[in-house]
Structure formats: C-alpha cells, structure tokens
Design an enzyme around this catalytic site. Structure first.
Site, PDB file in Angstrom:
ATOM      1  CB  CYS A   2      -0.896   0.005   1.243  1.00 12.56           C
ATOM      2  SG  CYS A   2      -1.736  -1.562   1.539  1.00 12.56           S
ATOM      3  CG  ASP A  94      -0.474  -8.740   7.128  1.00 15.66           C
ATOM      4  OD1 ASP A  94      -1.501  -8.115   6.843  1.00 15.66           O
ATOM      5  OD2 ASP A  94       0.534  -8.738   6.393  1.00 15.66           O
ATOM      6  CB  ILE A 283      10.710  -8.786 -20.230  1.00 10.40           C
ATOM      7  CG1 ILE A 283      10.281  -7.589 -21.071  1.00 10.40           C
ATOM      8  CG2 ILE A 283      12.172  -8.734 -19.887  1.00 10.40           C
ATOM      9  CD1 ILE A 283      10.252  -6.281 -20.295  1.00 10.40           C
ATOM     10  CB  SER A 356      11.375 -11.110  -7.592  1.00  8.35           C
ATOM     11  OG  SER A 356      11.967 -10.691  -6.360  1.00  8.35           O
ATOM     12  N   GLY A 357      13.478 -13.264  -7.748  1.00 10.23           N
ATOM     13  CA  GLY A 357      14.732 -13.857  -7.288  1.00 10.23           C
ATOM     14  C   GLY A 357      15.698 -12.837  -6.731  1.00 10.23           C
TER      15      GLY A 357
END
Length: 613
Positions: A2, A94, A283, A356-357
């Site tokens: 957010c 949470d 991509i 992601s990595g």
C-alpha cells in the site's frame, strides 16, 4: 502492499486527499483518512490478504491506530502465539496481528516479524508514534521532523505537497556517485529516510524523535556454519522452501518473475512444489543481444508453468522513460528500472502478487564484479608505488579498457577500487566528494573479521540491495499496483548465507555454488550453461538513434548548467563520446537524464500551505 501517510500538521481534508492521490497507484482498492486528536493517518490499500472492508486502513485495535505497508509472512504463527495469550482478533489480516504483537512485546515485536514492512502505530495511552521499517529496506519510509511537527509518507513527493521543501545538493552529490540517494538522506533537505532495520518513537508532547536499530548483519562472523557442504545445502533447502511457501499466502492471483537465470528459476521450481499451474512471466526484447526469453521459456517448459512472454520495443520504453520520475520521485539511475516496470505492468494484467529472485547475487556472491575483484586482488599485494608505475605504462595505451585497468591498479587499496568501480570507473565528469563522508558504511569494506568477498557482500547488502534493488522493484511494481515478494530476502536465508564459508558460495570461479546445486537438483544444469546476463535495455543503441534528439534536448547546455556537482565541459565530452560512437556512455547519460528531468519538474513546483481552521 500500500501507500501510507501521517502527520501532526493540521492539514485540510483536501490537502490530505491530494497527498494520497499522488500515490494512488500504490493502493487503488481503497483510500482511508482518519483524524485522531493530534494525528492524521491516511492509507491507500492494495488488498492482498483479507479482502473484506473490515481490514481497510487506517485500522484500530483497542487504543492503537495503525497504517501499514507491506506483508508479515509469518503472521499466522504469531497470531497463534498471541491467541494462547488470550488476544482476540476480528479479522484475518496481518495488520491486526502487528497491533497485538506490539501490545504484547513492545518494540521487540519487530524481531518476530518475517516480512517487508513500513508502518506507524499511534499509541494513545503513551501519546506516542511508534514506527518501523523492515530489515532490508524493501518498503520505503520518508519523514520530516522539525521539532514542532512530524510527517511521514511512502514517497517523498507526498511530503512536498503544500510545503516549501528545498533540493538537497548533498543528496545530488551522492546520487551522482551511487546512482541513487542513500539513506538516511532524501532528495529534499528537510526529508529523511528511516534506515532499514530501524524503528522510531516520536513523543507527541515533547516532539522528540528517537531512532533505534533493531537488527544488523553478523559483521563479526560469530555465527559461522561449522557443518559440511552437504549439510549446508540440506539446511538451506529447508529454509528456502519455507521462505517460498509463506510468501505464497494471498487471497489474490499470484505468479513468479522468471528470467531464466539461477535465482528466479530456483524460486519458480520451489513454487511449483506448493501449488499447481504456477504462472511465470519474462520479458522479450526485439534488439539483438538483449533477448534471453528463450532461456526462460525452456525453464518454464521443464517446470510445467503457465508462462507468459512479454514483448518490449522502443515505443513501450519511451512512454515509461517520459513518466519515470512520476513513479520514482527521486533521481534513480538504474536503467533496469524500465524493463522492471514493463515486466510489472504486463504481469499485473494476470496476477496481483509476483515472487522474484532478488538478493541472490548479493547474498551468494553472484555479480560479475565479485569475480573481477577476486582476480585483481592479487595485484594489490604489490606496493602502491610499483602499481602506480605500472599504471603509468598501461595508461599509454589508446585502449579505453586499458586506461580503466590503469586507473584501477593505481588506487591505494582494493576497497577503494571496489567503491570506484561500484560508482562507475568513468566519473571524471563528477566533482568527487569524500566517499567516507558520503557513505557511513564504508567501514564494512575494511572489516578485519572477514575476507574480501564477504566484506563486499555485506557492503552490497547494506547499500546496493537496500538503496538500488529494493527501490527499483518497489517503485516499478507499485507503479502498476503489483506486489513483489522476494523469498531470497527472507532474513533467515540472508543470515544463513552470511554464516557460510566463502567456498560454499564461490569456489574456483563458480559463483552462487550452493544455489546452483539446489537448482540443478530440480532443473537440468545444461539449461544454465551460459554467461550470466544482466536485466538491461538497449539504451546504448536508442540514445544514438531513436532517442538522440530527446537526450540532446534534455541535456542541453542550459539544463546541464542547472545540475550541481558536475564538470560541465567534461560532461559535454562524455555525451559527445557516446553520440559519435567512440565509447558507450549510456550509464552516465541515463544518470544525467533522470536528474535533469527531476530538477526541471521540481523547479516549477509552487508550494502553499492549507491548514484546518
């Protein structure tokens, strides 16, 4: 995930709405504003967990009020512990768990949180604001404190609205070296960043602000892993599996960024063990030498994922370049931000959360520069005078590469060379500051308790990962209301990587050894038998062709004169060297382009104050 905001300044509702509209892309699902005596809280929500309106923010729990950006991945376990202590919950979010944990543990609650977060709690009993930022700076937090008021936000432009903020020339000097504005500075002189792994307390009566660090790396290497390589591999496999598992908790569609490299492929492989039909995204560039989508397709086919290849061309890139500063807010020179934005934009059409990595290179010694600095280190056993003499001979060569080598070996020590390389070897166009002054973490590089590669890794985690990688991914993903989660940045993974012997991560030129071996247990090794590639765009070509007029207009003499901290004549030479094809100067041009556009945009900003009557 957010956008948050809060202030003790009695702004009008219209001004607060304007500040939240500025970052509406961070949370398009709901905007909430609440006034509590001396404090105003506001929140833009991107609903991920407990989509019900009961979890909208600002959120109240007993005598606490909170605005929160991020995710606490282990909140279910924390909630169970708190329920055993008779805490009751009305949501499945949470956010509510953070409040209860704060009531039970105070500031120590932060050591229990496994997540990415920036939040502020207004404790009405203590008449105090308590706020914190996660260990690695995944989520941003900016604030302004003038000893009479306190204002905080997810992005600095929110604070700039209705205020007369001034440009921080010291921050520009830092940007010109590092490519980003390092914490605790911001591009505005009156605004700072809360450092990663820190919390603050602000007393609403005395207006005093106190900042405390609650976590740091093991610089002393006191917790060395003493087991065998196979034991380390087994232990890391368990930690990583759980890091992926807890990040796959969401009430919205979830996918994985898949470049086809080691890190993202390992995350995708682990994700397929948790759920069926994992969506993966890569991509594709049309320009030769920049397209590696075939590797991602190969991995996706092996893992059986539902794979999407996103094609990118010049027209896609130029739109984001023109609007870059709207989303990044501060000058930011990592050009891979553009393909990250393109990937995020198109991924968001299918999912709301993407794994992601990120952090694999920093934690497990994967960057090209680690191998290069390891190789060149042996030269630094020679006396400085000998190296300077050798550099003088090498410098006679017309080769630009040879001149860079000469510059490197003439440095006083290997640590200064690393910093020089980190900020681009070719920075003769920048007025050089005292690096120790401009980065207080330089001491990490000279830490006697660790060998060279471990010191460099620690330094990059506290600087490059925080200031560059996390800023890049946060702004790029949130520009399109996409949440990005990084399992390799789980603090358990990072702490374990820091405990391992260097040979488990790097041996005989084999980088990220232990991650590779974990991956090759799941995906055939031959799929990765290729040089490591970066996540880049064809700017070198575009700046000489399609974008040449755009660059020259933005980097006119008049605009360059308005940039502090550069040598005008040498800067013009740098630009000309690129345009004529003599050297590839696109990193310097991109750095200048972003800064010039930011200065032009902010020079014309008019600031007025609107207060509640």
């Amino acid at each position: 995930m957010c956008g948050i905001y809060g202030t003790t300044i009695p702004y009008s509702n219209g001004t607060i709405r304007e500040k939240m509209a500025r970052i509406s892309f961070r949370g398009p699902d709901y905007t909430g504003v609440q006034r509590y005596d001396q404090v105003i809280f506001a929140h833009n929500r991107l609903a991920i967990i407990d989509l019900d309106a009961r979890s909208n923010q600002p959120f109240s729990y007993m005598h606490l009020h909170i605005v929160f950006n991020g995710e606490i991945y282990n909140y279910k376990d924390i909630r169970k512990d708190l329920e055993r202590k008779n805490y009751q919950f009305n949501t499945s979010s949470d956010t509510e768990v953070i409040c209860a944990a704060y009531l039970e543990y105070g500031a120590n609650c932060l050591t229990r949180f496994n997540g990415m977060f920036a939040f502020v709690i207004y404790d009405t009993h203590k008449n105090e604001l308590f706020g914190a930022r996660d260990r690695f700076g995944k989520k941003p937090f900016y604030y302004a404190h003038d000893h009479l008021s306190f204002e905080f936000a997810s992005q600095p432009s929110q604070i700039n609205i209705e205020r007369n903020l001034s440009v921080n020339e010291e921050a520009i000097s830092q940007y010109l070296i590092w490519g980003y504005v390092p914490e605790p500075q911001s591009i505005y002189a009156e605004v700072k960043q809360l450092p990663a792994a820190s919390y603050f307390k602000y007393d609403l009566k005395s207006h005093k602000l106190k900042i405390t660090e609650y976590w740091t790396l093991d610089y002393g290497w006191k917790n060395k892993f003493e087991g065998s390589y196979e034991e380390a591999k087994e232990a890391l496999a368990l930690i990583l599996a759980d890091a992926v598992k807890i990040r796959m908790n969401a009430d919205v569609p979830l996918g994985v960024f898949l470049s086809g490299g080691i890190d993202s492929s390992l995350i995708a492989a682990l994700a397929t063990k948790e759920i069926d039909h994992v969506k993966t995204f890569s991509i594709k560039f049309n320009e030769k030498g920049f397209d590696e989508s075939a590797y991602a397709n190969q991995v996706a086919k092996h893992l059986g994922t539902d794979h999407y290849t996103i094609e990118c061309n010049y027209n896609d890139g130029i739109e984001l370049i023109e609007n870059f500063n709207h989303f990044y807010d501060e000058p930011f020179a990592d050009s891979s931000a553009i393909p990250t934005m393109l990937l995020s934009k198109n991924t968001r059409k299918h999912v709301t959360v993407a794994l992601s990595g990120d952090a694999g290179d920093e934690a497990f010694l994967g960057y090209h520069r680690y191998k290069w600095i390891k190789q060149v280190n042996s030269l630094f056993y020679a006396p400085h005078g000998v190296r300077k003499a050798l550099a003088g001979l090498i410098n006679q060569s017309p080769s630009y590469r040879h001149k860079l080598i000469a510059m490197g070996i003439s440095m006083e020590d290997i640590e200064k060379l690393y910093v020089k390389m980190f900020g681009n070897m070719e920075n003769s166009w920048v007025k050089q500051p005292d690096l120790a002054k401009y980065n207080p973490l330089m001491h990490i590089l000279t830490n006697p308790a660790k060998p060279l590669l471990e010191r460099i890794s620690d330094f990059d985690i506290k600087t490059y990962l925080n200031g560059d990688i996390n800023t890049k991914v946060d702004r790029a993903s949130m520009a399109f209301s996409l949440e990005s989660r990084a399992p390799l940045m789980d603090y358990r993974v990072m702490e374990f990587s820091r405990s391992l012997p260097t040979a488990f991560k790097y041996t005989n030129g084999n980088q990220k050894r232990i991650l590779k071996d974990l991956l090759f247990d799941r995906v055939p090794a031959h799929m990765f038998d290729r040089p490591k590639a970066g996540f880049t765009m064809p700017f070198q070509h575009w700046f000489r062709n399609e974008l040449k007029d755009y660059v020259m207009d933005n980097l006119s003499v008049e605009n360059l004169k308005n940039i502090p901290g550069i040598h005008l004549k040498r800067t013009q030479e740098i630009i000309n060297e690129h345009m004529t094809g003599k050297w590839n100067r696109y990193p310097q041009i991109w750095k200048l382009l972003v800064l010039s556009q930011w200065l032009i945009k902010n020079k014309s900003t008019e600031n007025k104050v609107s207060l509640v009557a």
